[in-house]
Scaffold this active site. Structure first.
Site, PDB file in Angstrom:
ATOM      1  N   LYS A  33      12.562  42.904  44.984  1.00 47.36           N
ATOM      2  CA  LYS A  33      13.265  42.556  46.225  1.00 47.36           C
ATOM      3  C   LYS A  33      14.710  43.047  46.160  1.00 47.36           C
ATOM      4  O   LYS A  33      15.216  43.367  45.072  1.00 47.36           O
ATOM      5  CB  LYS A  33      13.223  41.034  46.426  1.00 47.36           C
ATOM      6  CG  LYS A  33      13.889  40.249  45.303  1.00 47.36           C
ATOM      7  CD  LYS A  33      13.542  38.754  45.386  1.00 47.36           C
ATOM      8  CE  LYS A  33      14.230  38.000  44.262  1.00 47.36           C
ATOM      9  NZ  LYS A  33      13.750  36.604  44.160  1.00 47.36           N
ATOM     10  N   TYR A 242      48.363  44.266  45.931  1.00 45.29           N
ATOM     11  CA  TYR A 242      48.559  43.300  47.020  1.00 45.29           C
ATOM     12  C   TYR A 242      49.074  41.968  46.483  1.00 45.29           C
ATOM     13  O   TYR A 242      48.596  41.480  45.459  1.00 45.29           O
ATOM     14  CB  TYR A 242      47.235  43.045  47.743  1.00 45.29           C
ATOM     15  CG  TYR A 242      46.808  44.137  48.677  1.00 45.29           C
ATOM     16  CD1 TYR A 242      47.605  44.522  49.756  1.00 45.29           C
ATOM     17  CD2 TYR A 242      45.582  44.780  48.497  1.00 45.29           C
ATOM     18  CE1 TYR A 242      47.195  45.518  50.623  1.00 45.29           C
ATOM     19  CE2 TYR A 242      45.162  45.770  49.368  1.00 45.29           C
ATOM     20  CZ  TYR A 242      45.976  46.144  50.432  1.00 45.29           C
ATOM     21  OH  TYR A 242      45.562  47.125  51.287  1.00 45.29           O
TER      22      TYR A 242
END
Ligand SMILES: *Cc1c(COP(=O)(O)O)cnc(C)c1O
Length: 345
Positions: A33, A242
């Site tokens: 999956k 940042y």
């Protein structure tokens, strides 16, 4: 080379499948999956088909449809979410086997596709998917008369061998399936390691195939090398990234490396993780941004053209523990921008 290089060892995946298969006396499926936990369901599916897997499990019908095109007609593809509204054509046209989770799904399947293959999922306490005791008692006769390929359930705590939930679920699963005569499936990777009481007729390993915990003996599958775009010198006191979240305490060399949270380098690695230059760890400093991370390479004699994020010195699970998550999330977060290389003999 401008993007990171993600190397996926298909031979290691096949070897892990064979190793897990060797721990049981029953059939071994393969859970692929989420695009084989981020590694590429088409390539992984074909490698495992070659290794001998004949029962594949995916989450959604769409994933099953893609997988069918990749591996051809010679294996069963089970859909763990069952037969959802809108799935009927895909299930029929691509010969998928839904694992029916509820009375609604049983009704939908028997009405839309009578006589076509299906499995059944029972809930033994996880309360996620599958029919509980009362619902199953009411419909078992009808469902079993239609001849399911498989009856399965899923363990909630299999990665903790001493957890009392394991024996509780095992006992309930046995009582719910007694005398059905249908092939039973209970164990994912963790369940295989719990021993033969948990194996039944078909196992469903996922993470172990991809080299992750709890399968400690797994061969590593993934390597991730990230190219250095730029190196700069900072004076003590200068800041990086940042929010100015990191400040140099000494004259520092910073390498800017081109991958970021858009590529699955979780932002929680900010000021925590490390990348490797051979056997030397280099701290990730400043915040992880979308496409770039910054790395303190002051202590390297020479800055290489790429640094290693996942490799011999830092496994997927090592990285997961630094990031505060699990190997499953690291793998399934690997972005689509990497240059992927598949290794097989
Ligand atoms: C994801 C999943 C698996 C595989 O589990 P792993 O822990 O990755 O081995 C097996 N069965 C079900 C129902 C699942 O959802």
């Amino acid at each position: 080379m401008s993007t990171g290089k993600l190397t996926i060892d298909l031979d290691a995946i096949a070897a892990n499948w064979r190793a897990l298969d060797g721990m049981t006396n029953c059939a071994t499926g393969a859970v692929i999956k989420a695009d084989a936990y981020g590694l590429g369901a088409d390539r992984v599916g074909r490698a495992l088909l070659k290794a001998g897997a004949r029962q594949f499990f995916v989450a959604y019908a769409e994933e099953g449809a893609d997988l069918r095109q990749a591996i051809g007609p010679d294996a069963s593809i089970y859909i763990l979410s069952g037969h959802m509204s809108g799935d009927t054509d895909m299930i029929a046209d691509l010969a998928l086997t839904p694992v029916l989770n509820s009375l609604d799904q049983l009704t939908r399947h028997f009405e839309a596709l009578p006589g076509r293959p299906f499995g059944i999922q029972l809930d033994t306490g996880m309360n996620r998917l599958g029919m509980e005791w009362d619902e199953w008692s009411a419909v078992a006769g009808i469902a079993l008369a239609q001849g399911p390929d498989l009856v399965m359930s899923h363990l909630a705590c299999a990665d903790e061998p001493d957890h009392p939930m394991n024996a509780y679920q095992l006992d309930l699963f046995r009582r719910m399936t007694e005398g059905t005569g249908v092939p039973l499936s209970f164990a994912a990777t963790g369940g295989i390691l719990l021993g033969k009481d948990y194996h039944f007729e078909i196992t469903r390993p996922g993470i172990g195939l991809y080299g992750g915990q709890p399968f400690a003996a797994a061969r590593p599958v993934v390597r991730l090398d990230l190219p250095v775009a730029q190196v700069r010198h900072l004076e003590a006191g200068e800041v990086v990234g940042y929010g100015n979240s990191w400040q140099a305490r000494r004259p520092t060399r910073i390498a800017s490396v081109v991958a970021g949270y858009a590529d699955g380098l979780l932002r929680s690695l900010s000021n925590k993780g490390a990348l490797w230059a051979g056997n030397t760890p280099c701290p990730l400093v400043g915040r992880v941004s979308m496409d770039t991370i910054t790395v303190d390479v002051t202590d390297l004699e020479e800055v290489p053209s790429a640094l290693t994020m996942i490799g011999p010195n830092q496994s997927v699970d090592d990285l997961a523990s630094v990031a505060g998550t699990i190997g499953y999330e690291i793998l399934t977060s690997l972005g689509s921008r990497y240059n992927r290389r598949y290794h097989s003999a």
